[in-house]
Design a protein around this motif. Structure first.
Motif, PDB file in Angstrom:
ATOM      1  N   SER A 164      18.061  -9.584  -3.253  1.00 57.52           N
ATOM      2  CA  SER A 164      16.720  -8.985  -3.294  1.00 57.52           C
ATOM      3  C   SER A 164      16.522  -8.006  -2.143  1.00 57.52           C
ATOM      4  CB  SER A 164      15.654 -10.084  -3.234  1.00 57.52           C
ATOM      5  OG  SER A 164      15.700 -10.881  -4.397  1.00 57.52           O
ATOM      6  N   ASP A 165      17.051  -8.348  -0.972  1.00 58.75           N
ATOM      7  CA  ASP A 165      16.929  -7.458   0.183  1.00 58.75           C
ATOM      8  C   ASP A 165      17.667  -6.145  -0.060  1.00 58.75           C
ATOM      9  OD1 ASP A 165      15.377  -9.231   1.567  1.00 58.75           O
ATOM     10  OD2 ASP A 165      17.032 -10.065   2.746  1.00 58.75           O
ATOM     11  N   GLN A 166      18.869  -6.234  -0.670  1.00 59.10           N
ATOM     12  CA  GLN A 166      19.632  -5.022  -0.949  1.00 59.10           C
ATOM     13  C   GLN A 166      18.916  -4.138  -1.973  1.00 59.10           C
ATOM     14  OE1 GLN A 166      23.286  -7.074  -2.010  1.00 59.10           O
ATOM     15  NE2 GLN A 166      24.315  -6.314  -0.161  1.00 59.10           N
ATOM     16  N   ILE A 167      18.343  -4.780  -2.996  1.00 61.30           N
ATOM     17  CA  ILE A 167      17.592  -4.025  -4.010  1.00 61.30           C
ATOM     18  C   ILE A 167      16.370  -3.377  -3.372  1.00 61.30           C
ATOM     19  CG2 ILE A 167      16.260  -4.217  -6.147  1.00 61.30           C
ATOM     20  CD1 ILE A 167      18.131  -6.486  -6.990  1.00 61.30           C
ATOM     21  N   ASP A 168      15.691  -4.127  -2.501  1.00 61.94           N
ATOM     22  CA  ASP A 168      14.507  -3.607  -1.818  1.00 61.94           C
ATOM     23  C   ASP A 168      14.851  -2.348  -1.020  1.00 61.94           C
ATOM     24  OD1 ASP A 168      11.718  -3.889  -0.631  1.00 61.94           O
ATOM     25  OD2 ASP A 168      12.953  -4.038   1.174  1.00 61.94           O
ATOM     26  N   GLN A 169      15.903  -2.395  -0.238  1.00 63.98           N
ATOM     27  CA  GLN A 169      16.303  -1.248   0.579  1.00 63.98           C
ATOM     28  C   GLN A 169      16.693  -0.061  -0.294  1.00 63.98           C
ATOM     29  OE1 GLN A 169      19.341  -2.587   3.319  1.00 63.98           O
ATOM     30  NE2 GLN A 169      18.099  -4.315   4.000  1.00 63.98           N
ATOM     31  N   ALA A 170      17.447  -0.350  -1.375  1.00 60.05           N
ATOM     32  CA  ALA A 170      17.897   0.731  -2.258  1.00 60.05           C
ATOM     33  C   ALA A 170      16.712   1.388  -2.975  1.00 60.05           C
ATOM     34  CB  ALA A 170      18.894   0.196  -3.271  1.00 60.05           C
ATOM     35  N   MET A 171      15.738   0.594  -3.418  1.00 61.16           N
ATOM     36  CA  MET A 171      14.572   1.152  -4.109  1.00 61.16           C
ATOM     37  C   MET A 171      13.760   2.049  -3.184  1.00 61.16           C
ATOM     38  SD  MET A 171      13.161  -1.890  -6.612  1.00 61.16           S
ATOM     39  CE  MET A 171      11.730  -0.905  -7.045  1.00 61.16           C
ATOM     40  N   ILE A 181       6.589   0.142  -3.337  1.00 64.25           N
ATOM     41  CA  ILE A 181       7.940   0.563  -3.719  1.00 64.25           C
ATOM     42  C   ILE A 181       9.004  -0.422  -3.254  1.00 64.25           C
ATOM     43  CG2 ILE A 181       7.292   2.998  -3.716  1.00 64.25           C
ATOM     44  CD1 ILE A 181       8.827   3.255  -1.050  1.00 64.25           C
ATOM     45  N   GLY A 182       8.589  -1.505  -2.609  1.00 64.88           N
ATOM     46  CA  GLY A 182       9.539  -2.533  -2.210  1.00 64.88           C
ATOM     47  C   GLY A 182       9.916  -3.414  -3.393  1.00 64.88           C
ATOM     48  N   TYR A 183      10.718  -4.432  -3.115  1.00 68.59           N
ATOM     49  CA  TYR A 183      11.133  -5.336  -4.195  1.00 68.59           C
ATOM     50  C   TYR A 183      11.022  -6.772  -3.725  1.00 68.59           C
ATOM     51  CZ  TYR A 183      13.782  -7.392  -8.041  1.00 68.59           C
ATOM     52  OH  TYR A 183      14.157  -8.154  -9.123  1.00 68.59           O
ATOM     53  N   GLN A 184      10.138  -7.507  -4.367  1.00 66.77           N
ATOM     54  CA  GLN A 184       9.885  -8.911  -4.061  1.00 66.77           C
ATOM     55  C   GLN A 184       9.601  -9.124  -2.575  1.00 66.77           C
ATOM     56  OE1 GLN A 184      12.847 -11.521  -5.792  1.00 66.77           O
ATOM     57  NE2 GLN A 184      12.211 -11.043  -7.859  1.00 66.77           N
ATOM     58  N   THR A 185       8.816  -8.220  -2.017  1.00 65.39           N
ATOM     59  CA  THR A 185       8.354  -8.344  -0.646  1.00 65.39           C
ATOM     60  C   THR A 185       6.833  -8.355  -0.663  1.00 65.39           C
ATOM     61  OG1 THR A 185       8.447  -5.929  -0.386  1.00 65.39           O
ATOM     62  CG2 THR A 185      10.374  -7.199   0.357  1.00 65.39           C
ATOM     63  N   GLY A 225       3.248  -7.368  -0.801  1.00 64.73           N
ATOM     64  CA  GLY A 225       2.572  -6.167  -1.241  1.00 64.73           C
ATOM     65  C   GLY A 225       3.291  -5.389  -2.317  1.00 64.73           C
ATOM     66  N   SER A 226       4.481  -5.852  -2.737  1.00 63.87           N
ATOM     67  CA  SER A 226       5.222  -5.135  -3.778  1.00 63.87           C
ATOM     68  C   SER A 226       4.743  -5.567  -5.166  1.00 63.87           C
ATOM     69  CB  SER A 226       6.725  -5.377  -3.644  1.00 63.87           C
ATOM     70  OG  SER A 226       7.037  -6.738  -3.842  1.00 63.87           O
ATOM     71  N   LEU A 227       5.141  -4.821  -6.170  1.00 59.51           N
ATOM     72  CA  LEU A 227       4.735  -5.103  -7.541  1.00 59.51           C
ATOM     73  C   LEU A 227       5.412  -6.355  -8.075  1.00 59.51           C
ATOM     74  CD1 LEU A 227       4.966  -1.444  -8.908  1.00 59.51           C
ATOM     75  CD2 LEU A 227       2.855  -2.707  -8.402  1.00 59.51           C
ATOM     76  N   GLY A 228       4.741  -7.020  -9.003  1.00 60.97           N
ATOM     77  CA  GLY A 228       5.312  -8.204  -9.621  1.00 60.97           C
ATOM     78  C   GLY A 228       6.454  -7.842 -10.564  1.00 60.97           C
ATOM     79  N   VAL A 229       7.347  -8.805 -10.778  1.00 59.86           N
ATOM     80  CA  VAL A 229       8.508  -8.556 -11.633  1.00 59.86           C
ATOM     81  C   VAL A 229       8.510  -9.514 -12.820  1.00 59.86           C
ATOM     82  CG1 VAL A 229       9.876  -7.740  -9.671  1.00 59.86           C
ATOM     83  CG2 VAL A 229       9.996 -10.151 -10.337  1.00 59.86           C
ATOM     84  N   THR A 230       9.310  -9.166 -13.815  1.00 62.09           N
ATOM     85  CA  THR A 230       9.461 -10.027 -14.995  1.00 62.09           C
ATOM     86  C   THR A 230      10.475 -11.124 -14.699  1.00 62.09           C
ATOM     87  OG1 THR A 230      11.293  -8.723 -15.895  1.00 62.09           O
ATOM     88  CG2 THR A 230       9.055  -8.008 -16.445  1.00 62.09           C
ATOM     89  N   GLY A 231      10.627 -12.019 -15.653  1.00 55.12           N
ATOM     90  CA  GLY A 231      11.607 -13.084 -15.493  1.00 55.12           C
ATOM     91  C   GLY A 231      13.020 -12.560 -15.318  1.00 55.12           C
ATOM     92  N   ALA A 232      13.303 -11.395 -15.891  1.00 59.03           N
ATOM     93  CA  ALA A 232      14.630 -10.796 -15.782  1.00 59.03           C
ATOM     94  C   ALA A 232      14.808 -10.009 -14.487  1.00 59.03           C
ATOM     95  CB  ALA A 232      14.892  -9.883 -16.976  1.00 59.03           C
ATOM     96  N   GLY A 233      13.728  -9.849 -13.717  1.00 57.28           N
ATOM     97  CA  GLY A 233      13.828  -9.163 -12.439  1.00 57.28           C
ATOM     98  C   GLY A 233      13.302  -7.741 -12.426  1.00 57.28           C
ATOM     99  N   ALA A 234      13.007  -7.171 -13.595  1.00 57.05           N
ATOM    100  CA  ALA A 234      12.514  -5.789 -13.652  1.00 57.05           C
ATOM    101  C   ALA A 234      11.047  -5.724 -13.232  1.00 57.05           C
ATOM    102  CB  ALA A 234      12.681  -5.236 -15.059  1.00 57.05           C
ATOM    103  N   ILE A 235      10.603  -4.515 -12.864  1.00 56.25           N
ATOM    104  CA  ILE A 235       9.189  -4.325 -12.536  1.00 56.25           C
ATOM    105  C   ILE A 235       8.366  -4.527 -13.803  1.00 56.25           C
ATOM    106  CG2 ILE A 235       7.486  -2.721 -11.621  1.00 56.25           C
ATOM    107  CD1 ILE A 235       9.643  -3.624  -9.621  1.00 56.25           C
TER     108      ILE A 235
END
Length: 561
Positions: free
Chosen positions: A299-306, A335-339, A341-351
């Motif tokens: 999740s941290d790697q995805i957050d940084q990449a996004m 624009i973060g990922y699972q941090t 203030g970031s947007l919620g995600v689906t069960g599969a992990g997508a926004i």
């Protein structure tokens, strides 16, 4: 109803009576200053009968989480209250020694009681004797009062504390369960003696050997501690023992161990993609670098990449959003990922592009400040752009793994990575082929220098296919395949503890045990009394008697009036 137990106990000892804690402190001080030889039988010194039993030994809470070291926000390990309590006892058992030294001390104490404690000081004699007794009782409670899974986790925390170390979080790229105070990694296995199966993730084992994060005595290595329990009796009342064995995986012996394992699926892990060169010498295939290791972004790697992708103009060029809208989004936590203030995600992990909460979060950022209006199309476009960034990252991951998968499939088609037979009825020829290729890879591996060994392990069949390995009881608890060190056996069960108590009569007498027993009775009966709505007067009476006995016994020993 909220009950202040401390206040109730304090009030009981009030009205001219000594404070309980002060009395107990005087008890310890008085016993510690005892001038007579502790090894003189206690009944000769105080002319009283002895009544020592299992229930008189202090009981500490059994808690896997409480016994593990806590971690601050800065990553610093700190000792919590329950951990500190357990450490106070266990630190007295062969201080500074490794597991072998501690088991030897425990075995010696079991045979001869406190006579094996090298100390002439009364304070140390009492403290260490209690430490050994608490160890035996706590271990017995762990093994006999929990199911196999719960006992394993609690036993892990218990041994980590005994060795001055701490547990390691799961799924962190290591096969270790805990590390010692000397930062030696330990993979712990606790099994019934007849069902021993020692193993784990071959991929994680390779990572520990190729890129070690700990301080194994051999540099790059992983220590396995194998504990086999043999118990008899009903749950909660079992008696028996635990035998301790240990061995090490290192860069130098891993190929010998894996290739020599009885099970074909374990031996297959060490098979390397080898071919013959023009001179008939074995070498790794020429395109071995294409066999990239499995990729799974955190999740941290995805957050940084996004954040990186969405900070570029290319990410928004097809969105139709205005510059101020893009800037507001990029400057926000969305624009973060699972941090936070970031947007919620689906069960599969997508926004989640259909979530009302997500729409409400992004609306104020793209609302026109002059008109106060925003269209549904703009909201949808913003969410799509953010999700597209996520999908591009996942796509990179899939592409890398697909390329790796193609390479592995090619090796399997060519027979370099053989099919491994499974099921009870295995094809003997297929098993023989696996064993032969494993032996060939072992011999080639053993002839390489250290750097080549590290590189080669990342191209083994087991590493690339994220396979498991396991060794049976004979392979993991006897010399032959591994260099096993037998550390000893610890007896568990109330009967064994009673035997130990007989060797301690001249250092912990009837009065000390009476105090601990009364404290336990006071706690248990107060708990039941208040839990039942103060309705059972018998529980209250028993608690009062226990409190009276604590005061009486402490006065008898300490001479505090």
């Amino acid at each position: 109803m909220s009950v202040n137990w401390d206040l109730l106990i304090e009030n009981h000892f009030d009205n001219g009576k000594s404070d309980a804690l002060k009395v107990l402190s005087e008890v310890v001080r008085e016993v510690m200053s005892e001038s007579q030889d502790l090894r003189t039988p206690i009944n000769e010194r105080i002319q009283q009968s002895i009544s020592i039993n299992h229930s008189g030994i202090p009981e500490i809470p059994l808690t896997e989480l409480g016994w593990n070291k806590l971690e601050t926000d800065e990553g610093t390990e700190v000792t919590g209250e329950q951990r500190a309590l357990l450490e106070n006892y266990l630190n007295n058992i062969a201080p500074g020694g490794d597991l072998a030294a501690k088991i030897k001390a425990l075995d010696s104490f079991y045979e001869s009681g406190f006579n094996q404690i090298e100390s002439e000081k009364t304070t140390e004699m009492i403290s260490k004797t209690l430490s050994f007794l608490v160890f035996y009782k706590t271990l017995t409670r762990i093994i006999t009062n929990f199911n196999a899974a719960s006992a394993g986790f609690t036993f892990e925390a218990f041994l980590a504390t005994l060795l001055g170390g701490s547990q390691i979080k799961a799924n962190t790229g290591t096969i270790a369960d805990f590390k010692t105070g000397d930062n030696i990694p330990i993979s712990l296995k606790l099994y019934a003696e007849k069902t021993v199966a020692v193993g784990g993730s071959f991929t994680d084992l390779v990572r520990d050997l190729v890129d070690p994060k700990f301080s194994h005595p051999d540099g790059a290595g992983m220590r396995y501690v194998v504990c086999t329990k043999s118990l008899a009796g009903q749950p909660g009342q079992q008696e028996g023992g635990i035998k301790f064995f240990e061995f090490d995986f290192t860069l130098d012996n891993v190929a010998n161990i894996i290739a020599g394992a009885n099970r074909a699926h374990t031996a297959a892990n060490i098979i390397l993609p080898l071919i013959e060169d023009d001179n008939g010498e074995l070498q790794l295939i020429t395109n071995v670098e294409d066999l990239e290791e499995p990729v799974s972004f955190t999740s941290d790697q995805i957050d940084q990449a996004m954040r990186k992708i969405l900070s570029t103009s290319e990410a928004w060029q097809d969105s139709g959003l205005k510059d101020f809208q893009i800037k507001n989004i990029v400057d926000s936590p969305l624009i973060g990922y699972q941090t936070e203030g970031s947007l919620g995600v689906t069960g599969a992990g997508a926004i989640n592009r259909t979530s009302r909460a997500n729409k409400e979060m992004i609306t104020p950022l793209i609302t026109d400040p002059e008109t106060g209006r925003v269209s549904n199309a703009e909201i949808a476009s913003a969410l799509k752009a953010i999700n597209d960034a996520y999908l591009s990252i996942v796509g990179q991951q899939a592409e890398i793994n697909a390329r790796k998968g193609t390479g592995i499939a090619d090796l399997e088609d060519r027979g370099i990575f053989p099919a491994v037979p499974s099921g009870k009825k295995k094809d003997k020829a297929a098993v023989a082929n696996v064993k032969a290729l494993a032996a060939r890879s072992r011999d080639w591996y053993n002839s390489q220098d250290e750097e080549t060994k590290r590189r080669a392990l990342k191209y083994t069949r087991g590493y690339l296919k994220t396979q498991q390995f396991d060794l049976n009881r004979e392979e993991s608890t006897s010399d032959g395949l591994v260099n096993v060190r037998y550390l000893g056996e610890i007896n568990i069960g109330s009967t064994h503890i009673e035997n130990v108590l007989k060797n301690c009569q001249s250092v912990l007498d009837e009065n000390i045990y009476s105090i601990f027993s009364s404290l336990k009775s006071l706690t248990d009966n107060l708990n039941e009394y208040f839990a039942n709505g103060l309705a059972d007067d018998n529980k209250a009476s028993t608690a009062i008697k226990a409190a009276d006995n604590i005061e009486t016994r402490t006065k008898e020993i300490s001479d505090v009036k």
